[in-house]
Scaffold this active site. Structure first.
Site, PDB file in Angstrom:
ATOM      1  N   ARG A 184      -0.145 -26.462 -22.541  1.00  0.00           N
ATOM      2  CA  ARG A 184       0.252 -25.693 -23.722  1.00  0.00           C
ATOM      3  C   ARG A 184      -0.915 -24.900 -24.309  1.00  0.00           C
ATOM      4  O   ARG A 184      -0.744 -23.749 -24.709  1.00  0.00           O
ATOM      5  CB  ARG A 184       0.852 -26.623 -24.770  1.00  0.00           C
ATOM      6  CG  ARG A 184       1.212 -25.972 -26.109  1.00  0.00           C
ATOM      7  CD  ARG A 184       1.923 -24.639 -25.974  1.00  0.00           C
ATOM      8  NE  ARG A 184       3.080 -24.678 -25.097  1.00  0.00           N
ATOM      9  CZ  ARG A 184       3.650 -23.588 -24.608  1.00  0.00           C
ATOM     10  NH1 ARG A 184       3.161 -22.388 -24.889  1.00  0.00           N
ATOM     11  NH2 ARG A 184       4.716 -23.696 -23.828  1.00  0.00           N
ATOM     12  N   LYS A 219      -7.662  -7.339 -39.411  1.00  0.00           N
ATOM     13  CA  LYS A 219      -6.487  -8.165 -39.712  1.00  0.00           C
ATOM     14  C   LYS A 219      -6.215  -9.078 -38.512  1.00  0.00           C
ATOM     15  O   LYS A 219      -5.266  -8.889 -37.755  1.00  0.00           O
ATOM     16  CB  LYS A 219      -5.277  -7.290 -40.037  1.00  0.00           C
ATOM     17  CG  LYS A 219      -5.490  -6.433 -41.288  1.00  0.00           C
ATOM     18  CD  LYS A 219      -4.334  -5.478 -41.525  1.00  0.00           C
ATOM     19  CE  LYS A 219      -4.591  -4.600 -42.741  1.00  0.00           C
ATOM     20  NZ  LYS A 219      -3.529  -3.602 -42.963  1.00  0.00           N
ATOM     21  N   LYS A 248     -13.667   1.196 -49.491  1.00  0.00           N
ATOM     22  CA  LYS A 248     -12.220   1.194 -49.655  1.00  0.00           C
ATOM     23  C   LYS A 248     -11.851   1.258 -51.129  1.00  0.00           C
ATOM     24  O   LYS A 248     -12.715   1.376 -51.999  1.00  0.00           O
ATOM     25  CB  LYS A 248     -11.618  -0.037 -48.963  1.00  0.00           C
ATOM     26  CG  LYS A 248     -11.830  -0.004 -47.441  1.00  0.00           C
ATOM     27  CD  LYS A 248     -11.251  -1.212 -46.745  1.00  0.00           C
ATOM     28  CE  LYS A 248      -9.739  -1.224 -46.765  1.00  0.00           C
ATOM     29  NZ  LYS A 248      -9.167  -0.126 -45.937  1.00  0.00           N
ATOM     30  N   GLU A 305     -12.703   5.609 -47.477  1.00  0.00           N
ATOM     31  CA  GLU A 305     -11.248   5.748 -47.506  1.00  0.00           C
ATOM     32  C   GLU A 305     -10.845   6.664 -48.661  1.00  0.00           C
ATOM     33  O   GLU A 305     -11.340   6.518 -49.778  1.00  0.00           O
ATOM     34  CB  GLU A 305     -10.602   4.367 -47.688  1.00  0.00           C
ATOM     35  CG  GLU A 305      -9.099   4.386 -47.848  1.00  0.00           C
ATOM     36  CD  GLU A 305      -8.563   2.983 -48.115  1.00  0.00           C
ATOM     37  OE1 GLU A 305      -8.429   2.216 -47.158  1.00  0.00           O
ATOM     38  OE2 GLU A 305      -8.297   2.682 -49.298  1.00  0.00           O
ATOM     39  N   ASP A 344      -5.942   7.441 -45.666  1.00  0.00           N
ATOM     40  CA  ASP A 344      -5.039   6.308 -45.864  1.00  0.00           C
ATOM     41  C   ASP A 344      -3.637   6.770 -46.221  1.00  0.00           C
ATOM     42  O   ASP A 344      -3.416   7.403 -47.263  1.00  0.00           O
ATOM     43  CB  ASP A 344      -5.586   5.408 -46.972  1.00  0.00           C
ATOM     44  CG  ASP A 344      -4.746   4.158 -47.166  1.00  0.00           C
ATOM     45  OD1 ASP A 344      -4.321   3.564 -46.159  1.00  0.00           O
ATOM     46  OD2 ASP A 344      -4.515   3.773 -48.324  1.00  0.00           O
TER      47      ASP A 344
END
Length: 281
Positions: A102, A137, A169, A199, A220
């Protein structure tokens, strides 16, 4: 050929992954049912079409679970796969193979799923100058593995961590007066080897951040018309990166605007698992 991950990282990650299964009394099913002397031969096979990735950790799983297992590698990371195609053949003690099953499938399924989805995005933009890149992410603790899978699918690297480049950002900008002010502050404090990306979410900020010294401008959630306008205005003076809500349906349209980079968070946060099986032969 996809470069191997550092062996110490792979060993430590596999140890932690196996420990999730092998705790307490261990694999009590195999211990109860499978004779200690039983030997088997298995092939690890794809169940669908896609792109292979994850052989290095999968092999390490079998190695740690059974040091005397015989492992034949039948494919390479980045290879296209068809249903029933074998990627590994394992022979040896049955209990050891089942102990590893597994965990090995989990690594291969996760990484091949990312590689397969990445290849779909890359194929969509063939003929344009854009590159598909990952984001941060990623699954905590597995970033290196997931980014390797993006590369196996034909994607390009972005920042690995916060120290790779300055990326200003919205929350950074909220602490100062404007995107341009943030870029000026970054330029004053950064070394000459560090790139600065900013950004923006409004086309009117593009000229200001370019004048302030940005190397890369992240557009963005721009619509297609504004992306085209940004490409014309930038005139290759900075690298333009499109980001936000990119899908397989929209990525071609985005690439055709002329941006150089398209960052896609779903490559790592939403890739479906690739189906593999361990079959007796």
């Amino acid at each position: 050929m996809i470069p191997h991950l550092p062996i110490d990282l792979v060993r430590e990650t596999v140890q932690r992954a196996l420990a999730e299964d092998v705790s307490g009394a261990g694999d009590i099913t195999s211990l109860a049912v499978v004779p200690e002397t039983a030997r088997v031969a298995f092939e690890l096979r794809a169940r669908q079409n896609g792109v292979l990735c994850g052989l290095q950790p999968a092999i390490e799983v079998f190695t740690q679970a059974g040091p005397n297992l015989s492992i034949d590698v039948l494919a390479s990371d980045g290879d296209p796969l068809e249903p029933d195609e074998s990627v590994l053949r394992i022979e040896g003690a049955a209990r050891e193979c089942m102990l590893a099953e597994r965990t090995a499938l989990n690594f291969l399924g996760r990484m091949s799923g990312i590689a397969t989805l990445t290849r779909r995005y890359v194929d969509e933009i063939v003929g344009t100058k854009a590159k598909i890149v990952h984001t941060r992410k990623t699954t905590p603790g597995l970033r290196a593995f997931e980014i390797q899978a993006v590369r196996a699918g034909g994607g390009a690297p972005h920042r690995f961590n916060l120290s790779d480049a300055i990326l200003i950002k919205d929350n950074h900008i909220a602490a100062v007066k404007s995107p341009a002010e943030a870029v000026r502050a970054a330029r004053e404090n950064a070394g000459h080897m560090v790139r600065i990306s900013c950004e923006i979410d409004r086309l009117e900020d593009l000229s200001r951040v370019m004048k302030a010294g940005a190397d890369v401008v992240l557009l963005d959630n721009f619509n297609i018309g504004d992306l085209r306008s940004a490409v014309v205005e930038a005139a290759s003076r900075v690298i333009l990166e499109a980001s936000g809500g990119v899908t397989l349906e929209s990525v071609r349209h985005i690439a055709e605007t002329g941006v150089e980079i398209i960052s896609v968070g779903s490559l790592t946060h939403s890739a479906p698992n690739f189906d593999f099986g361990l079959d007796a032969v």
